[in-house]
Enzyme design. Structure first.
Site, PDB file in Angstrom:
ATOM      1  N   LYS A  70      -5.091  -8.069  -2.541  1.00 32.37           N
ATOM      2  CA  LYS A  70      -4.560  -6.961  -2.573  1.00 32.37           C
ATOM      3  C   LYS A  70      -3.595  -6.575  -1.984  1.00 32.37           C
ATOM      4  CE  LYS A  70      -6.789  -4.924  -6.777  1.00 32.37           C
ATOM      5  NZ  LYS A  70      -7.159  -3.120  -7.254  1.00 32.37           N
ATOM      6  N   ASP A 106      -3.055   0.169 -11.418  1.00 36.82           N
ATOM      7  CA  ASP A 106      -4.269   1.163 -11.270  1.00 36.82           C
ATOM      8  C   ASP A 106      -3.688   2.217 -11.730  1.00 36.82           C
ATOM      9  OD1 ASP A 106      -5.987  -1.395 -10.892  1.00 36.82           O
ATOM     10  OD2 ASP A 106      -6.227  -0.888  -8.702  1.00 36.82           O
TER      11      ASP A 106
END
Length: 284
Positions: A70, A106
């Site tokens: 990420k 997210d």
């Protein structure tokens, strides 16, 4: 039906074989009549650059990114959206206008799920976030930018919590503090969010805080989605608190990614059903 015109979407992670995203995403793509297939790729850090170059060469529309890529994925992209830059992580890559841009869905996914399931007014919430890792950073950023007045970061390593609190304090509407002992703060909180992995399968009997700290009138949210109702959420429900499980965040962060790629409505209820069925199958 897959044809010579079918485009590619996917997931880069290591490992990737446990992911339920392909079932959920491909069911949604089929219902949307979108000419794409979604695949999961197990990519080690040593070959991440080559994998990204391969997806670009194959003209993928975009892809998701999970642990451990990420952060490292950023150096292989043309740009990073504000949310991903502030959170410090990318979980979705989008090809648009000739450029590959990293996004983070997210935090957005968490807020969409929380609002749908609880209908709470974020501008009046006192929040305790348990944990100070990447998930806490995404949730904290989303809550701060939504105008939550007070966020307490509770973490065993105080330095890590301090860094996150300092970051969240950049939004003037939010007071952010860091602590290691959070008993009093949890008792006073309107919303308690567990962003740690405590309680995740197979260690399903563990809780990040004692049940006695929870009470009626609170909202207790747990990002863990397997099991759907963790020991923390079970304890909160017995205390009369409203509970919010992590499955909704997983669905909405995926739905937001699909919206970024395809710019059309997404069948969220179908995605929830497929994910629930997939997770139930895990336990058989």
């Amino acid at each position: 039906m897959i044809t010579s015109q079918t485009g590619g979407l996917g997931l880069l992670g290591h490992p990737a074989g446990h992911s339920k995203s392909p079932e959920m995403m491909n069911a949604a793509l089929q219902m949307m009549d979108a000419p794409y297939v979604y695949l999961a790729f197990d990519v080690t850090p040593a070959v991440l650059k080559q994998a990204v170059e391969g997806l670009k060469a194959l003209k993928f529309k975009g892809w998701n990114v999970t642990i451990p890529h990420k952060t490292s994925i950023m150096e292989y992209l043309d740009g990073v959206a504000e949310s991903a830059r502030e959170i410090g992580a990318v979980n979705t890559v989008v090809y648009q206008d000739g450029k590959w841009t990293g996004h983070n869905t997210d935090g957005t996914g968490y807020l969409r799920s929380l609002k749908e399931e609880t209908s709470l007014d974020l501008s009046k919430q006192r929040v305790v976030i348990l944990g100070a890792g990447g998930a806490a950073r995404a949730v904290g950023y989303a809550l701060a930018t939504a105008g939550v007045p007070k966020v307490t970061i509770a973490n065993r390593t105080l330095d890590k919590a301090d860094r996150l609190a300092e970051h969240l304090s950049r939004w003037t509407s939010t007071e952010a503090i860091a602590i290691s002992d959070c008993q009093d703060e949890v008792r006073e909180a309107d919303l308690v969010v567990n962003t740690t992995s405590v309680g995740m399968f197979p260690r399903i009997n563990e809780t990040p805080i004692p049940a006695d700290w929870l009470h009626h009138g609170q909202i207790v949210s747990d990002l863990v989605y397997n099991p759907r109702e963790t020991a923390l959420l079970q304890a909160a429900k017995l205390k009369g608190a409203q509970i919010h499980c992590g499955l909704g965040m997983l669905v909405y962060q995926a739905a937001t990614a699909l919206e970024l790629w395809l710019d059309k409505p997404v069948p969220i209820q179908l995605m929830k059903q497929v994910l629930e069925a997939s997770l139930s199958g895990n336990k058989k």
